[in-house]
Design a protein around this motif. Sequence first.
Motif, PDB file in Angstrom:
ATOM      1  N   ASP A  80       0.939  -1.104   0.000  1.00 11.38           N
ATOM      2  CA  ASP A  80       0.000   0.000   0.000  1.00 11.38           C
ATOM      3  C   ASP A  80       0.895   1.051   0.000  1.00 11.38           C
ATOM      4  O   ASP A  80       1.675   1.134  -0.909  1.00 11.38           O
ATOM      5  CB  ASP A  80      -0.649  -0.343   1.206  1.00 11.38           C
ATOM      6  CG  ASP A  80      -1.980   0.092   1.184  1.00 11.38           C
ATOM      7  OD1 ASP A  80      -2.817  -0.759   1.151  1.00 11.38           O
ATOM      8  OD2 ASP A  80      -2.108   1.260   1.245  1.00 11.38           O
ATOM      9  N   THR A 311      -3.234  -2.909   7.367  1.00  8.68           N
ATOM     10  CA  THR A 311      -2.078  -2.066   7.622  1.00  8.68           C
ATOM     11  C   THR A 311      -1.610  -2.330   9.044  1.00  8.68           C
ATOM     12  O   THR A 311      -2.192  -3.153   9.763  1.00  8.68           O
ATOM     13  CB  THR A 311      -2.421  -0.573   7.448  1.00  8.68           C
ATOM     14  OG1 THR A 311      -3.282  -0.154   8.504  1.00  8.68           O
ATOM     15  CG2 THR A 311      -3.104  -0.323   6.108  1.00  8.68           C
ATOM     16  N   SER A 314      -4.699  -0.831  11.024  1.00  8.41           N
ATOM     17  CA  SER A 314      -6.100  -1.031  10.640  1.00  8.41           C
ATOM     18  C   SER A 314      -6.296  -2.313   9.853  1.00  8.41           C
ATOM     19  O   SER A 314      -5.370  -2.830   9.223  1.00  8.41           O
ATOM     20  CB  SER A 314      -6.582   0.146   9.774  1.00  8.41           C
ATOM     21  OG  SER A 314      -6.236   1.390  10.325  1.00  8.41           O
ATOM     22  N   TYR A 316      -9.265  -3.214   6.982  1.00 10.07           N
ATOM     23  CA  TYR A 316     -10.411  -2.693   6.243  1.00 10.07           C
ATOM     24  C   TYR A 316     -11.177  -3.837   5.606  1.00 10.07           C
ATOM     25  O   TYR A 316     -10.594  -4.738   4.984  1.00 10.07           O
ATOM     26  CB  TYR A 316      -9.947  -1.724   5.151  1.00 10.07           C
ATOM     27  CG  TYR A 316      -9.344  -0.456   5.686  1.00 10.07           C
ATOM     28  CD1 TYR A 316     -10.138   0.638   6.024  1.00 10.07           C
ATOM     29  CD2 TYR A 316      -7.963  -0.347   5.877  1.00 10.07           C
ATOM     30  CE1 TYR A 316      -9.578   1.806   6.523  1.00 10.07           C
ATOM     31  CE2 TYR A 316      -7.395   0.807   6.383  1.00 10.07           C
ATOM     32  CZ  TYR A 316      -8.205   1.882   6.706  1.00 10.07           C
ATOM     33  OH  TYR A 316      -7.650   3.035   7.202  1.00 10.07           O
ATOM     34  N   ARG A 337     -13.707   0.101   8.819  1.00 13.88           N
ATOM     35  CA  ARG A 337     -12.343   0.075   9.368  1.00 13.88           C
ATOM     36  C   ARG A 337     -12.369  -0.483  10.791  1.00 13.88           C
ATOM     37  O   ARG A 337     -13.167  -0.052  11.631  1.00 13.88           O
ATOM     38  CB  ARG A 337     -11.744   1.483   9.386  1.00 13.88           C
ATOM     39  CG  ARG A 337     -10.368   1.564  10.057  1.00 13.88           C
ATOM     40  CD  ARG A 337      -9.804   2.973  10.006  1.00 13.88           C
ATOM     41  NE  ARG A 337      -8.517   3.052  10.702  1.00 13.88           N
ATOM     42  CZ  ARG A 337      -8.289   3.709  11.820  1.00 13.88           C
ATOM     43  NH1 ARG A 337      -9.286   4.403  12.397  1.00 13.88           N
ATOM     44  NH2 ARG A 337      -7.095   3.716  12.372  1.00 13.88           N
ATOM     45  N   GLU A 365      -3.702   3.170   2.917  1.00  9.22           N
ATOM     46  CA  GLU A 365      -3.710   4.053   4.085  1.00  9.22           C
ATOM     47  C   GLU A 365      -2.373   4.778   4.146  1.00  9.22           C
ATOM     48  O   GLU A 365      -1.304   4.148   4.197  1.00  9.22           O
ATOM     49  CB  GLU A 365      -3.931   3.216   5.347  1.00  9.22           C
ATOM     50  CG  GLU A 365      -4.025   4.027   6.628  1.00  9.22           C
ATOM     51  CD  GLU A 365      -4.129   3.138   7.855  1.00  9.22           C
ATOM     52  OE1 GLU A 365      -3.072   2.860   8.476  1.00  9.22           O
ATOM     53  OE2 GLU A 365      -5.248   2.693   8.179  1.00  9.22           O
ATOM     54  N   HIS A 369      -4.866   9.246   5.913  1.00 11.13           N
ATOM     55  CA  HIS A 369      -5.894   9.244   4.872  1.00 11.13           C
ATOM     56  C   HIS A 369      -5.976   7.867   4.220  1.00 11.13           C
ATOM     57  O   HIS A 369      -4.980   7.144   4.151  1.00 11.13           O
ATOM     58  CB  HIS A 369      -5.614  10.303   3.807  1.00 11.13           C
ATOM     59  CG  HIS A 369      -5.831  11.710   4.281  1.00 11.13           C
ATOM     60  ND1 HIS A 369      -4.865  12.398   5.000  1.00 11.13           N
ATOM     61  CD2 HIS A 369      -6.902  12.551   4.181  1.00 11.13           C
ATOM     62  CE1 HIS A 369      -5.314  13.603   5.303  1.00 11.13           C
ATOM     63  NE2 HIS A 369      -6.551  13.726   4.822  1.00 11.13           N
ATOM     64  N   LEU A 370      -7.157   7.528   3.772  1.00 16.39           N
ATOM     65  CA  LEU A 370      -7.384   6.306   3.018  1.00 16.39           C
ATOM     66  C   LEU A 370      -7.703   6.692   1.584  1.00 16.39           C
ATOM     67  O   LEU A 370      -8.621   7.472   1.332  1.00 16.39           O
ATOM     68  CB  LEU A 370      -8.546   5.508   3.615  1.00 16.39           C
ATOM     69  CG  LEU A 370      -8.930   4.215   2.884  1.00 16.39           C
ATOM     70  CD1 LEU A 370      -7.818   3.176   3.020  1.00 16.39           C
ATOM     71  CD2 LEU A 370     -10.250   3.657   3.415  1.00 16.39           C
ATOM     72  N   ILE A 407      -8.987   9.793   7.945  1.00 14.28           N
ATOM     73  CA  ILE A 407      -9.164   8.780   8.981  1.00 14.28           C
ATOM     74  C   ILE A 407      -9.191   9.456  10.347  1.00 14.28           C
ATOM     75  O   ILE A 407      -8.193  10.045  10.787  1.00 14.28           O
ATOM     76  CB  ILE A 407      -8.030   7.739   8.941  1.00 14.28           C
ATOM     77  CG1 ILE A 407      -7.984   7.064   7.570  1.00 14.28           C
ATOM     78  CG2 ILE A 407      -8.204   6.708  10.044  1.00 14.28           C
ATOM     79  CD1 ILE A 407      -6.771   6.179   7.374  1.00 14.28           C
ATOM     80  N   LEU A 412     -14.467   7.767   9.000  1.00 12.38           N
ATOM     81  CA  LEU A 412     -13.867   7.886   7.675  1.00 12.38           C
ATOM     82  C   LEU A 412     -14.662   8.963   6.957  1.00 12.38           C
ATOM     83  O   LEU A 412     -15.850   8.776   6.675  1.00 12.38           O
ATOM     84  CB  LEU A 412     -13.936   6.564   6.911  1.00 12.38           C
ATOM     85  CG  LEU A 412     -13.081   5.402   7.436  1.00 12.38           C
ATOM     86  CD1 LEU A 412     -13.427   4.119   6.674  1.00 12.38           C
ATOM     87  CD2 LEU A 412     -11.598   5.718   7.287  1.00 12.38           C
TER      88      LEU A 412
END
Length: 624
Positions: A80, A311, A314, A316, A337, A365, A369-370, A407, A412
Amino acid sequence: MRHPLAPLGAAVVLAAGACTSGPDADVEPIPWIPASAQLASYDNCEDALEGIHESVLGTLTEMRRTQTARGPMGFTEEGDDAAAAGESAASAEDGASGETHSETNNAVAGVDEPDLVKTDGRFIYSVADAVLRVVDSRTAEVVAEHDYGWETWNHRLFLGDDELLVLYTRDRAVGGDYHSEFTLERLDPETLEVLDAFALEGSMLDARLVDDQIRLAVSSSPRVQPLWEEFYSGGDTADLREAVRSTTIEDWLPDYSVNGDVFASECGSLAHPERFEGGSTVSVAALPADGEWSDVDPVTVMADGGTVHGTADSLYLAHSDYRWDERNTEVETELYRFVFEGGKPRLAGEAAVPGTLLNQYSLSEHDAHLRVATTEHGDNWWGFPEGDSSSSAEPEPSSSTVTVLEIGDDSLTEVASIGDLGVDERIYAVRFIGDTGYVVTFRQTDPLYTLDLSDPANPEVTGELKITGYSAYLHPVGDGRLLGVGQEATEQGMTTGLQVSLFDVSAEEASVLDQYERPGANSAAEWDPHGFLYWEPEGVVVLPVWDWEDYANTGAVVLEIADDTVTERAWISHRQRHNDGEDHYGNAIVRSLIIGDQLWTLSDSGLQANDIGGGYGTAEWIAW
């Protein structure tokens, strides 16, 4: 009392009592409304069951009404930050117990994903054809093995500090019916003795290993077969209402067990969106890799789970919600999340974005921010229903969007989006690297979009490179270099074979430096990134390859990646005889890894070592 889902606290393991709903009442169909990701939770089992009945009956009533108007409808499934992805995919790390070795090609550095093979630099742990084997790479001997049997499937592995973790699904017969059961076993890596076992009704959606914590997402089917039989029978609404109302809370919640002790999921850890048709649930759980599994409290979301992205902070869960009654099939992706506090999962934010995801690489992520890449109206040319063919309205063209969400501690929140990427096309590959995003769309040609995401509130497209064919997987291979694995295609969009493209991404718009092609072939890395190996110390990429024009020519290609060239260095194959004939499927290489100065490749036929460099001669062959 029904209320928005608050942060879920630690659930107490209790057997959920049987609950019944309130009096029958007319239930209005639940219309499709965008941005419906908000979940609801309940104070007790009675309220939970009443809420489930209301939602399921409303959704199924609407589905039946639109099916009657439109006829049979097709359904789809969701098939990511990579700033350190090169290191994550193949880390030049001196393992405590062995040689420098590669690791699983993970989407996020430091967040391990379950796979068919793991190594600590000395021992190779692999699952092939439901058999778990431990191979000593120094002696090329199988030192332990266990056959899980034909009734088990989807075997995957994690390797902890002092334990091997095996994840798989088993088909079990209960009361004359078969159901699936997901199992996680903690094994002694030397003897394969089972030290602990966790099981939950259903099958694994995905999992992650972060800081010695296993984070699970397991998909389960509620035990409501009579309800579905009534729904598809075409009976009247009263009969459907009766079928829904006759279900109990135990029918909807999956049971789980720890070392043979069975528990029921807690009603206080249950949530569902406004529209829930009752097809499946997803349970999120966390367990320490080194055992002590007595205090497991899954959180259950009553939604289909299509994509999981993990991550360090998190997990998701993404779920597609379809609109049933329009010519243009409209879809939104609901995002949930989860964070993990004190070893427990807690819902910490919900959102909805338009369209559908390609895979977990569509999520990233970064810097609080996502970023989410989705395709809208992609079904209209992908082969699924478009509605009433008598309508004179033209279906809307597909296009793609990148949405940026802020986030918060428990939220969100959308801050910006950039759309109209690849009009009349759909996403084939996504990669986010720091403040930059790369999106590949395709129908006839391949636009590779470069996005500047450094200002989350103002994302910009800075480049659009068009070439024939497409990339289905993107991977950073050095400063300012990006590798694409996919298919070459004609100007009309007909694919012709494997294509590996080396892009210069140092400028605002990408450019092609070199390409490798293998006509009539493809690579499993196009849809399964775990099949991709990038070994930075040698500057090589290893890809499993299947030649559809010559089934006997299956294997793996070794490509050398220089600053501006891609060159084939070797072809690795497992061409062994089985039952007096060539077993093309058994010989297909599915994974590759590096230990010291040897390249190891895995197939259902065996494990092979080739010396790195020179002619890549075969050093060892271990037949299963």
